[in-house]
Motif scaffolding. Sequence first.
Motif, PDB file in Angstrom:
ATOM      1  N   ARG A 175     -19.140  32.993 -22.964  1.00  0.00           N
ATOM      2  CA  ARG A 175     -19.710  34.222 -23.518  1.00  0.00           C
ATOM      3  C   ARG A 175     -18.619  35.279 -23.700  1.00  0.00           C
ATOM      4  O   ARG A 175     -17.669  35.352 -22.933  1.00  0.00           O
ATOM      5  N   MET A 176     -18.818  36.077 -24.742  1.00  0.00           N
ATOM      6  CA  MET A 176     -17.942  37.211 -25.034  1.00  0.00           C
ATOM      7  C   MET A 176     -18.766  38.480 -24.846  1.00  0.00           C
ATOM      8  O   MET A 176     -19.882  38.590 -25.352  1.00  0.00           O
ATOM      9  N   GLN A 177     -18.207  39.435 -24.101  1.00  0.00           N
ATOM     10  CA  GLN A 177     -18.942  40.669 -23.803  1.00  0.00           C
ATOM     11  C   GLN A 177     -18.161  41.884 -24.284  1.00  0.00           C
ATOM     12  O   GLN A 177     -16.978  42.033 -24.010  1.00  0.00           O
ATOM     13  N   LEU A 178     -18.844  42.750 -25.015  1.00  0.00           N
ATOM     14  CA  LEU A 178     -18.284  44.019 -25.460  1.00  0.00           C
ATOM     15  C   LEU A 178     -18.941  45.124 -24.648  1.00  0.00           C
ATOM     16  O   LEU A 178     -20.168  45.253 -24.621  1.00  0.00           O
ATOM     17  N   GLU A 179     -18.132  45.918 -23.968  1.00  0.00           N
ATOM     18  CA  GLU A 179     -18.624  46.993 -23.095  1.00  0.00           C
ATOM     19  C   GLU A 179     -18.185  48.349 -23.649  1.00  0.00           C
ATOM     20  O   GLU A 179     -17.004  48.555 -23.920  1.00  0.00           O
ATOM     21  N   TYR A 180     -19.139  49.245 -23.829  1.00  0.00           N
ATOM     22  CA  TYR A 180     -18.829  50.586 -24.338  1.00  0.00           C
ATOM     23  C   TYR A 180     -19.172  51.629 -23.278  1.00  0.00           C
ATOM     24  O   TYR A 180     -20.267  51.624 -22.717  1.00  0.00           O
ATOM     25  N   ILE A 181     -18.209  52.512 -23.000  1.00  0.00           N
ATOM     26  CA  ILE A 181     -18.400  53.612 -22.056  1.00  0.00           C
ATOM     27  C   ILE A 181     -18.221  54.904 -22.840  1.00  0.00           C
ATOM     28  O   ILE A 181     -17.144  55.161 -23.402  1.00  0.00           O
ATOM     29  N   GLY A 182     -19.258  55.714 -22.914  1.00  0.00           N
ATOM     30  CA  GLY A 182     -19.227  56.908 -23.736  1.00  0.00           C
ATOM     31  C   GLY A 182     -18.423  58.045 -23.140  1.00  0.00           C
ATOM     32  O   GLY A 182     -17.882  57.953 -22.032  1.00  0.00           O
ATOM     33  N   ALA A 183     -18.334  59.137 -23.874  1.00  0.00           N
ATOM     34  CA  ALA A 183     -17.572  60.310 -23.452  1.00  0.00           C
ATOM     35  C   ALA A 183     -18.103  60.843 -22.123  1.00  0.00           C
ATOM     36  O   ALA A 183     -19.298  60.751 -21.818  1.00  0.00           O
ATOM     37  N   GLN A 184     -17.190  61.422 -21.322  1.00  0.00           N
ATOM     38  CA  GLN A 184     -17.538  61.931 -20.000  1.00  0.00           C
ATOM     39  C   GLN A 184     -17.150  63.403 -19.892  1.00  0.00           C
ATOM     40  O   GLN A 184     -16.016  63.785 -20.213  1.00  0.00           O
ATOM     41  N   PHE A 185     -18.093  64.216 -19.426  1.00  0.00           N
ATOM     42  CA  PHE A 185     -17.836  65.631 -19.199  1.00  0.00           C
ATOM     43  C   PHE A 185     -16.884  65.782 -18.013  1.00  0.00           C
ATOM     44  O   PHE A 185     -17.033  65.107 -16.998  1.00  0.00           O
ATOM     45  N   ARG A 186     -15.884  66.683 -18.146  1.00  0.00           N
ATOM     46  CA  ARG A 186     -14.978  66.951 -17.026  1.00  0.00           C
ATOM     47  C   ARG A 186     -15.227  68.347 -16.463  1.00  0.00           C
ATOM     48  O   ARG A 186     -15.520  68.505 -15.293  1.00  0.00           O
ATOM     49  N   SER A 187     -15.110  69.357 -17.294  1.00  0.00           N
ATOM     50  CA  SER A 187     -15.410  70.735 -16.896  1.00  0.00           C
ATOM     51  C   SER A 187     -15.459  71.576 -18.163  1.00  0.00           C
ATOM     52  O   SER A 187     -15.074  71.122 -19.245  1.00  0.00           O
ATOM     53  N   ASP A 188     -15.919  72.820 -18.030  1.00  0.00           N
ATOM     54  CA  ASP A 188     -15.973  73.698 -19.207  1.00  0.00           C
ATOM     55  C   ASP A 188     -14.583  73.930 -19.788  1.00  0.00           C
ATOM     56  O   ASP A 188     -14.405  74.011 -21.006  1.00  0.00           O
ATOM     57  N   LYS A 189     -13.568  74.015 -18.921  1.00  0.00           N
ATOM     58  CA  LYS A 189     -12.209  74.259 -19.390  1.00  0.00           C
ATOM     59  C   LYS A 189     -11.571  72.994 -19.976  1.00  0.00           C
ATOM     60  O   LYS A 189     -10.866  73.047 -20.973  1.00  0.00           O
ATOM     61  N   GLN A 190     -11.835  71.853 -19.347  1.00  0.00           N
ATOM     62  CA  GLN A 190     -11.190  70.613 -19.771  1.00  0.00           C
ATOM     63  C   GLN A 190     -11.930  69.890 -20.884  1.00  0.00           C
ATOM     64  O   GLN A 190     -11.358  69.040 -21.570  1.00  0.00           O
ATOM     65  N   GLY A 191     -13.198  70.197 -21.072  1.00  0.00           N
ATOM     66  CA  GLY A 191     -13.961  69.525 -22.110  1.00  0.00           C
ATOM     67  C   GLY A 191     -14.350  68.111 -21.719  1.00  0.00           C
ATOM     68  O   GLY A 191     -14.547  67.811 -20.546  1.00  0.00           O
ATOM     69  N   LYS A 192     -14.428  67.216 -22.705  1.00  0.00           N
ATOM     70  CA  LYS A 192     -14.881  65.859 -22.467  1.00  0.00           C
ATOM     71  C   LYS A 192     -13.740  64.852 -22.559  1.00  0.00           C
ATOM     72  O   LYS A 192     -12.784  65.039 -23.305  1.00  0.00           O
ATOM     73  N   ARG A 193     -13.872  63.788 -21.800  1.00  0.00           N
ATOM     74  CA  ARG A 193     -12.995  62.636 -21.898  1.00  0.00           C
ATOM     75  C   ARG A 193     -13.619  61.686 -22.928  1.00  0.00           C
ATOM     76  O   ARG A 193     -14.803  61.351 -22.817  1.00  0.00           O
ATOM     77  N   PRO A 194     -12.880  61.249 -23.952  1.00  0.00           N
ATOM     78  CA  PRO A 194     -13.486  60.447 -25.026  1.00  0.00           C
ATOM     79  C   PRO A 194     -13.944  59.079 -24.552  1.00  0.00           C
ATOM     80  O   PRO A 194     -13.465  58.546 -23.541  1.00  0.00           O
ATOM     81  N   GLY A 195     -14.879  58.498 -25.295  1.00  0.00           N
ATOM     82  CA  GLY A 195     -15.385  57.176 -24.975  1.00  0.00           C
ATOM     83  C   GLY A 195     -14.399  56.088 -25.358  1.00  0.00           C
ATOM     84  O   GLY A 195     -13.427  56.315 -26.075  1.00  0.00           O
ATOM     85  N   TYR A 196     -14.675  54.863 -24.877  1.00  0.00           N
ATOM     86  CA  TYR A 196     -13.799  53.738 -25.172  1.00  0.00           C
ATOM     87  C   TYR A 196     -14.595  52.442 -25.031  1.00  0.00           C
ATOM     88  O   TYR A 196     -15.723  52.426 -24.509  1.00  0.00           O
ATOM     89  N   ALA A 197     -14.024  51.337 -25.498  1.00  0.00           N
ATOM     90  CA  ALA A 197     -14.677  50.034 -25.455  1.00  0.00           C
ATOM     91  C   ALA A 197     -13.732  49.001 -24.866  1.00  0.00           C
ATOM     92  O   ALA A 197     -12.509  49.064 -25.058  1.00  0.00           O
ATOM     93  N   LEU A 198     -14.289  48.030 -24.127  1.00  0.00           N
ATOM     94  CA  LEU A 198     -13.525  46.947 -23.520  1.00  0.00           C
ATOM     95  C   LEU A 198     -14.151  45.611 -23.919  1.00  0.00           C
ATOM     96  O   LEU A 198     -15.362  45.510 -24.118  1.00  0.00           O
ATOM     97  N   LEU A 199     -13.308  44.576 -24.009  1.00  0.00           N
ATOM     98  CA  LEU A 199     -13.755  43.251 -24.400  1.00  0.00           C
ATOM     99  C   LEU A 199     -13.450  42.262 -23.272  1.00  0.00           C
ATOM    100  O   LEU A 199     -12.337  42.255 -22.734  1.00  0.00           O
TER     101      LEU A 199
END
Length: 250
Positions: A175-199
Amino acid sequence: MGDQPRAYVLFHPVEGLTLKAGVGRGFKAPTLKQLSAEFESWAAMGGRGVIRGNPDLQPETNLSYEMGAAYESDTWSAGATFFHNKVRNLIDTVRQPTCFAPGRVCLAYENVARVRLQGVELTGGTDLSERWRLDANYTYLDARDQITGEPMPDRSRHRANATLAWKPLASMSTRMQLEYIGAQFRSDKQGKRPGYALLHWYMDYAVNRNLTVQVGVENLTDKRLANDDISLFSRADEGRRYFVGMRVQF
């Protein structure tokens, strides 16, 4: 969470369809290292952070509600579940404003007084043919500090997985699995950490009815987020990982 008293109601209105609803309570005590004033871990954030214990930690308590529906036929399945959790004294690692170690980030275990975790989980799968099957799931999570009203940091609002499985032989499946992790909030000053995908790729081979050999490669593309931008992805990445294992059953 420790042992959780739960109450569930299941209803089958028609063949293949299940409706469910439930409520439960949970309790989680801090670990000995989390409570220890002497505990320090210098491996946090890939060696860039230091975590210290906190003897003033209080146990987590959780009140959870859940309701959903699932349908399963011979060739396909689908389901949806809504969850709503109220957590008091959530044990979390919190970044400290100053650090005793120059050039590092100090963190400590702290209680977050009141946290609400709610969202929806969707699942589905279908047989594409006699040997091929596709399964997928998606989770929407709204994690919020109810005292400040802000989203909880480092938690993805959107997560998804898709798995394509192939069974060429009765004794072998891959089996082949594609995993997506969306953007994550850090703080009001730092903003969000962008999402990414792993295979990822996995294979199971049944040597006999008692022994199964398992092999796999995780993070096939050798994605190393911290190498891309250390200011956004502070944790060290393991990169591509290979493993071999065995499962024995009698």
